[in-house]
Design an enzyme around this catalytic site. Structure first.
Site, PDB file in Angstrom:
ATOM      1  N   ASP A 192      49.101 -15.354 -43.609  1.00 25.93           N
ATOM      2  CA  ASP A 192      47.968 -16.434 -43.361  1.00 25.93           C
ATOM      3  C   ASP A 192      47.670 -16.041 -44.481  1.00 25.93           C
ATOM      4  O   ASP A 192      46.628 -17.561 -45.529  1.00 25.93           O
ATOM      5  CB  ASP A 192      46.284 -15.254 -43.158  1.00 25.93           C
ATOM      6  CG  ASP A 192      46.384 -15.245 -41.889  1.00 25.93           C
ATOM      7  OD1 ASP A 192      46.869 -16.087 -40.673  1.00 25.93           O
ATOM      8  OD2 ASP A 192      46.531 -13.768 -41.394  1.00 25.93           O
ATOM      9  N   HIS A 206      43.386 -10.125 -38.442  1.00 25.61           N
ATOM     10  CA  HIS A 206      44.578 -10.930 -38.326  1.00 25.61           C
ATOM     11  C   HIS A 206      43.660 -11.839 -36.796  1.00 25.61           C
ATOM     12  O   HIS A 206      44.833 -11.477 -36.169  1.00 25.61           O
ATOM     13  CB  HIS A 206      46.291 -10.973 -38.727  1.00 25.61           C
ATOM     14  CG  HIS A 206      46.592 -11.646 -37.955  1.00 25.61           C
ATOM     15  ND1 HIS A 206      46.943 -12.939 -39.189  1.00 25.61           N
ATOM     16  CD2 HIS A 206      47.343 -12.093 -37.034  1.00 25.61           C
ATOM     17  CE1 HIS A 206      47.903 -13.267 -37.832  1.00 25.61           C
ATOM     18  NE2 HIS A 206      48.552 -12.613 -37.036  1.00 25.61           N
TER      19      HIS A 206
HETATM   20  P1  NAI Z   1      58.027 -13.557 -28.994  1.00 21.87           P
HETATM   21  O1  NAI Z   1      57.680 -13.043 -27.124  1.00 21.87           O
HETATM   22  O2  NAI Z   1      59.586 -14.253 -28.996  1.00 21.87           O
HETATM   23  O3  NAI Z   1      59.676 -12.105 -28.807  1.00 21.87           O
HETATM   24  C1  NAI Z   1      58.726 -10.787 -28.560  1.00 21.87           C
HETATM   25  C2  NAI Z   1      60.249  -9.718 -28.592  1.00 21.87           C
HETATM   26  O4  NAI Z   1      58.741  -8.488 -28.292  1.00 21.87           O
HETATM   27  C3  NAI Z   1      59.879  -9.878 -26.845  1.00 21.87           C
HETATM   28  O5  NAI Z   1      61.993  -9.920 -27.456  1.00 21.87           O
HETATM   29  C4  NAI Z   1      59.801  -9.148 -26.027  1.00 21.87           C
HETATM   30  O6  NAI Z   1      61.155  -8.679 -25.185  1.00 21.87           O
HETATM   31  C5  NAI Z   1      59.927  -7.954 -27.367  1.00 21.87           C
HETATM   32  N1  NAI Z   1      58.732  -6.339 -26.857  1.00 21.87           N
HETATM   33  C6  NAI Z   1      57.428  -6.431 -26.092  1.00 21.87           C
HETATM   34  N2  NAI Z   1      57.485  -4.907 -25.722  1.00 21.87           N
HETATM   35  C7  NAI Z   1      58.557  -4.170 -26.323  1.00 21.87           C
HETATM   36  C8  NAI Z   1      58.549  -3.216 -26.103  1.00 21.87           C
HETATM   37  N3  NAI Z   1      57.639  -2.361 -26.363  1.00 21.87           N
HETATM   38  N4  NAI Z   1      59.459  -2.837 -27.218  1.00 21.87           N
HETATM   39  C9  NAI Z   1      60.241  -3.147 -28.151  1.00 21.87           C
HETATM   40  N5  NAI Z   1      59.969  -5.091 -27.721  1.00 21.87           N
HETATM   41  C10 NAI Z   1      59.705  -5.207 -27.258  1.00 21.87           C
HETATM   42  O7  NAI Z   1      57.559 -12.990 -30.221  1.00 21.87           O
HETATM   43  P2  NAI Z   1      57.384 -13.400 -31.112  1.00 21.87           P
HETATM   44  O8  NAI Z   1      56.896 -14.758 -31.036  1.00 21.87           O
HETATM   45  O9  NAI Z   1      58.035 -13.032 -31.761  1.00 21.87           O
HETATM   46  O10 NAI Z   1      56.199 -12.879 -31.332  1.00 21.87           O
HETATM   47  C11 NAI Z   1      56.098 -11.360 -31.942  1.00 21.87           C
HETATM   48  C12 NAI Z   1      54.332 -10.703 -31.844  1.00 21.87           C
HETATM   49  O11 NAI Z   1      54.044 -11.615 -33.275  1.00 21.87           O
HETATM   50  C13 NAI Z   1      53.824 -11.312 -31.020  1.00 21.87           C
HETATM   51  O12 NAI Z   1      52.758 -10.167 -30.610  1.00 21.87           O
HETATM   52  C14 NAI Z   1      52.700 -12.620 -31.738  1.00 21.87           C
HETATM   53  O13 NAI Z   1      51.593 -12.433 -31.383  1.00 21.87           O
HETATM   54  C15 NAI Z   1      52.704 -12.069 -33.162  1.00 21.87           C
HETATM   55  N6  NAI Z   1      52.225 -12.737 -33.997  1.00 21.87           N
HETATM   56  C16 NAI Z   1      52.043 -12.316 -35.397  1.00 21.87           C
HETATM   57  C17 NAI Z   1      51.719 -12.822 -36.399  1.00 21.87           C
HETATM   58  C18 NAI Z   1      50.839 -11.959 -37.630  1.00 21.87           C
HETATM   59  O14 NAI Z   1      50.797 -12.773 -38.673  1.00 21.87           O
HETATM   60  N7  NAI Z   1      50.849 -10.721 -37.757  1.00 21.87           N
HETATM   61  C19 NAI Z   1      52.152 -13.961 -36.996  1.00 21.87           C
HETATM   62  C20 NAI Z   1      52.706 -14.788 -35.700  1.00 21.87           C
HETATM   63  C21 NAI Z   1      53.115 -13.742 -34.149  1.00 21.87           C
END
Ligand code: NAI
Length: 332
Positions: free
Chosen positions: A159, A187
């Site tokens: 952000d 966030h």
């Molecule tokens: P994605 O769906 O591509 O990858 C998430 C991965 O986490 C998947 O491979 C899934 O199998 C794995 N996962 C799920 N539960 C798990 C567990 N208990 N232990 C280990 N791995 C686990 O998602 P992406 O795009 O990589 O985003 C990840 C997270 O980041 C989401 O929650 C998203 O909302 C968040 N996010 C946060 C931002 C921020 O500014 N704080 C910005 C963008 C995304």
């Protein structure tokens, strides 16, 4: 030659991790002389995909990368780590209520807090990226009582970077010439992007942003809204959520934590509130901080306008509600 440090990335088979692992392994976060052992955690159904990520890391031939440990076991993933990027989380599926999302994630971050407590170095620096990031970080720290609470943070750097980029574009200056834009609070769409303490170099002259822009309407409305809604705009365009920019921000956050911030510059991090700026204690709230010797400190005594006060109170209230729901879910 320095001793390697162990760094864990969870959600390692996901899209943010795909960019983040490259940034870490290349040396952009812990420095060009710091060898690394990367621990990759994901869930059992993703082990095949994770194997492909391990192959690509090998094929990148990173000089700093000494070893890769890929696992679905939290106890293995968190063993002796000095830095933890908690990216993995349960994504929001269609028809899912906010409470269901919170329930799924609170459970994940409870397990990971316990595994950190049992296995990680006691000075481990934890960055929670997975949403709802602030409340996940709070829950994680509650289940890791042997690790200082200050070592748990949530990411609002994306952000901040978005806000900085928008101010730079509006002013027509390079993004690197804009500093000290603040993200306050959660966030989420209640966050408060605040450029009133920021400055920029315009034709070599340092100016405060409100003075340089002379457009308080834009700063109080369009700017705030477009930063709050930037994530949704990226999803609309890309049909997937921000990943490259999220990974860059996670790297920026951890780099500043390990290597410090420049004199006079502050960055925003979700940290446990100590009551600064009238924010309630015991929520993970994004504040402007400066960092020295791997220790962050909230910047004190910034003037808070009536408008800012309202915005801070709104986002703090949302975090208190999230905390209450999360604690109810885990029965605490
Ligand atoms: P994605 O769906 O591509 O990858 C998430 C991965 O986490 C998947 O491979 C899934 O199998 C794995 N996962 C799920 N539960 C798990 C567990 N208990 N232990 C280990 N791995 C686990 O998602 P992406 O795009 O990589 O985003 C990840 C997270 O980041 C989401 O929650 C998203 O909302 C968040 N996010 C946060 C931002 C921020 O500014 N704080 C910005 C963008 C995304």
């Amino acid at each position: 030659m320095m001793e390697p440090i162990r760094v864990v990335v969870t959600g390692a088979a996901g899209q943010i991790a795909y960019s983040l692992l490259y940034i870490i392994a290349k040396g952009d976060v812990f420095g060009p002389d710091q060898p690394l052992i990367l621990h990759l955690l994901d869930i059992p159904p993703m082990m095949g995909v994770l194997e492909g990520v391990v192959m690509e890391l090998a094929d990148c031939a990173f000089p700093l990368l000494k070893e890769v440990v890929a696992t679905a076991e939290p106890d293995v993933a968190f063993k002796d780590v000095s830095s933890a990027f908690l990216v993995g989380a349960m994504p929001r599926k269609q028809g899912m209520e906010r409470r269901d999302l919170l329930a799924a994630n609170v459970k994940i971050f409870k397990v990971q807090g316990e595994a950190l407590d049992k296995n990680a170095k006691k000075d481990v620096k934890v960055l929670v990226v997975g949403n709802p990031a602030n409340t996940n970080a709070l829950i994680c720290s509650k289940y890791a009582p042997s690790i200082p609470k200050q070592n748990f943070t949530a990411m609002t750097r994306l952000d901040q970077n978005r806000a900085q980029a928008q101010v730079a574009a509006k002013l027509g200056v390079p993004v690197a010439d804009v500093s000290n834009v603040i993200i306050w609070g959660n966030h989420s769409s209640t966050q408060f992007p605040d450029a009133s303490h920021a400055f920029a170099y315009v034709n070599g002259v340092k100016k405060s942003i409100p003075e340089a822009l002379k457009d308080d309407m834009w700063l109080g409305n369009t700017f705030v809204e477009s930063v709050q809604k930037r994530g949704a705009a990226v999803i609309n365009a890309r049909k997937m959520s921000s990943a490259m920019s999220a990974a860059k921000a996670a790297g920026d956050h951890m780099r500043n934590w390990f290597q410090g911030t420049e004199v006079g510059q502050f960055v925003s991090m979700g940290v446990l509130s100590d009551g600064s700026y009238g924010v309630p204690k015991d929520i993970v709230f994004s504040f402007p901080v400066e960092i020295q010797n791997k220790t962050w400190k909230i910047i004190p005594n910034l003037a808070i306008s009536d408008f800012a006060r309202k915005m801070l109170d709104t986002t703090a209230k949302e975090l208190e509600e999230e905390r209450a729901e999360a604690l109810e879910i885990i029965g605490a």
